[in-house]
Design a protein around this motif. Structure first.
Motif, PDB file in Angstrom:
ATOM      1  N   ARG A  58       1.026  -1.287   0.057  1.00 25.79           N
ATOM      2  CA  ARG A  58       0.051  -0.209   0.018  1.00 25.79           C
ATOM      3  C   ARG A  58       0.738   1.323  -0.141  1.00 25.79           C
ATOM      4  O   ARG A  58       0.310   2.312  -0.322  1.00 25.79           O
ATOM      5  N   TYR A  59       2.033   1.413   0.521  1.00 27.18           N
ATOM      6  CA  TYR A  59       2.962   2.534   0.368  1.00 27.18           C
ATOM      7  C   TYR A  59       3.299   2.770  -0.920  1.00 27.18           C
ATOM      8  O   TYR A  59       3.487   3.830  -1.235  1.00 27.18           O
ATOM      9  N   ALA A 110      -5.922   5.714  -9.855  1.00 24.58           N
ATOM     10  CA  ALA A 110      -5.787   5.869  -8.320  1.00 24.58           C
ATOM     11  C   ALA A 110      -7.252   5.769  -7.564  1.00 24.58           C
ATOM     12  O   ALA A 110      -7.496   4.810  -6.596  1.00 24.58           O
ATOM     13  N   ALA A 111      -8.229   6.435  -8.241  1.00 19.68           N
ATOM     14  CA  ALA A 111      -9.349   6.552  -7.737  1.00 19.68           C
ATOM     15  C   ALA A 111      -9.987   5.040  -7.986  1.00 19.68           C
ATOM     16  O   ALA A 111     -10.724   4.558  -7.073  1.00 19.68           O
ATOM     17  N   ARG A 112      -9.994   4.624  -9.219  1.00 19.69           N
ATOM     18  CA  ARG A 112     -10.507   3.304  -9.447  1.00 19.69           C
ATOM     19  C   ARG A 112     -10.004   2.128  -8.516  1.00 19.69           C
ATOM     20  O   ARG A 112     -10.535   0.955  -7.950  1.00 19.69           O
ATOM     21  N   ARG A 113      -8.573   2.271  -8.244  1.00 21.63           N
ATOM     22  CA  ARG A 113      -7.962   1.224  -7.289  1.00 21.63           C
ATOM     23  C   ARG A 113      -8.372   1.542  -5.498  1.00 21.63           C
ATOM     24  O   ARG A 113      -8.152   0.941  -4.720  1.00 21.63           O
ATOM     25  N   GLY A 114      -9.089   2.735  -5.158  1.00 22.09           N
ATOM     26  CA  GLY A 114      -9.374   3.026  -3.886  1.00 22.09           C
ATOM     27  C   GLY A 114      -8.246   3.981  -3.189  1.00 22.09           C
ATOM     28  O   GLY A 114      -8.495   3.737  -2.047  1.00 22.09           O
ATOM     29  N   LEU A 115      -7.587   4.113  -3.875  1.00 24.63           N
ATOM     30  CA  LEU A 115      -6.491   5.081  -3.216  1.00 24.63           C
ATOM     31  C   LEU A 115      -6.938   6.406  -2.522  1.00 24.63           C
ATOM     32  O   LEU A 115      -6.171   7.213  -1.877  1.00 24.63           O
ATOM     33  N   ARG A 117      -9.630   7.210  -1.385  1.00 25.30           N
ATOM     34  CA  ARG A 117     -10.723   7.043  -0.222  1.00 25.30           C
ATOM     35  C   ARG A 117     -10.169   7.519   1.377  1.00 25.30           C
ATOM     36  O   ARG A 117      -8.953   7.086   1.574  1.00 25.30           O
ATOM     37  N   TRP A 118     -10.953   8.239   2.074  1.00 27.93           N
ATOM     38  CA  TRP A 118     -10.561   8.436   3.063  1.00 27.93           C
ATOM     39  C   TRP A 118     -10.156   7.598   4.471  1.00 27.93           C
ATOM     40  O   TRP A 118      -9.483   7.450   4.953  1.00 27.93           O
ATOM     41  N   LEU A 119     -11.367   6.689   4.349  1.00 27.05           N
ATOM     42  CA  LEU A 119     -11.400   5.655   5.451  1.00 27.05           C
ATOM     43  C   LEU A 119     -10.983   4.146   4.700  1.00 27.05           C
ATOM     44  O   LEU A 119     -11.478   4.036   3.709  1.00 27.05           O
ATOM     45  N   PRO A 120     -10.224   3.249   5.223  1.00 25.76           N
ATOM     46  CA  PRO A 120      -9.789   1.982   4.535  1.00 25.76           C
ATOM     47  C   PRO A 120     -11.150   1.182   4.572  1.00 25.76           C
ATOM     48  O   PRO A 120     -12.019   1.148   5.387  1.00 25.76           O
TER      49      PRO A 120
END
Length: 120
Positions: A58-59, A110-115, A117-120
């Motif tokens: 995730r980093y 990045a948005a499609r991969r969910g990067l 989002r504010w909360l996991p």
């Protein structure tokens, strides 16, 4: 020729300042060789075990987002300051449009991969 002299003077001044800083560090730093100072220290975590630790994937996403926003800032701000000149024309606008489109592709990815989002 005067322009080259200025560049050479700035380069020499940079090298001299760098060498002076390294010399002062060497002269002023305390020297005490104890086992604690000689241990490996990385990011505030003491090494555990004999092998390399695995870094979470995730980093890589955070690095990806940083590159997108850093490149965006590095190129958009100077372009916005130079945009006041009338001679840039349509070619500059088209180039910046292509640049922004490439950045938007990265942001959509990045948005499609969910990067984003504010909360996991």
């Amino acid at each position: 020729m005067a322009g080259y002299l200025v560049v050479a003077a700035v380069g020499i001044a940079g090298i001299v300042l760098f060498l002076a800083a390294m010399l002062m560090r060497r002269m002023l730093s305390p020297v005490s060789a104890n086992p604690v100072r000689l241990t490996t220290y990385e990011s505030g975590v003491d090494p555990v075990g004999l092998h390399w630790g695995q870094v979470q994937v995730r980093y890589l996403g955070f690095a990806f987002l940083y590159v997108i926003f850093a490149v965006d800032a590095v190129y958009l701000f100077p372009w916005a300051l130079v945009l006041r000149k009338a001679d840039l024309g349509a070619a500059s606008l088209a180039e910046m449009g292509i640049f922004i489109a490439v950045l938007l592709v990265g942001l959509v990815h990045a948005a499609r991969r969910g990067l984003l989002r504010w909360l996991p």
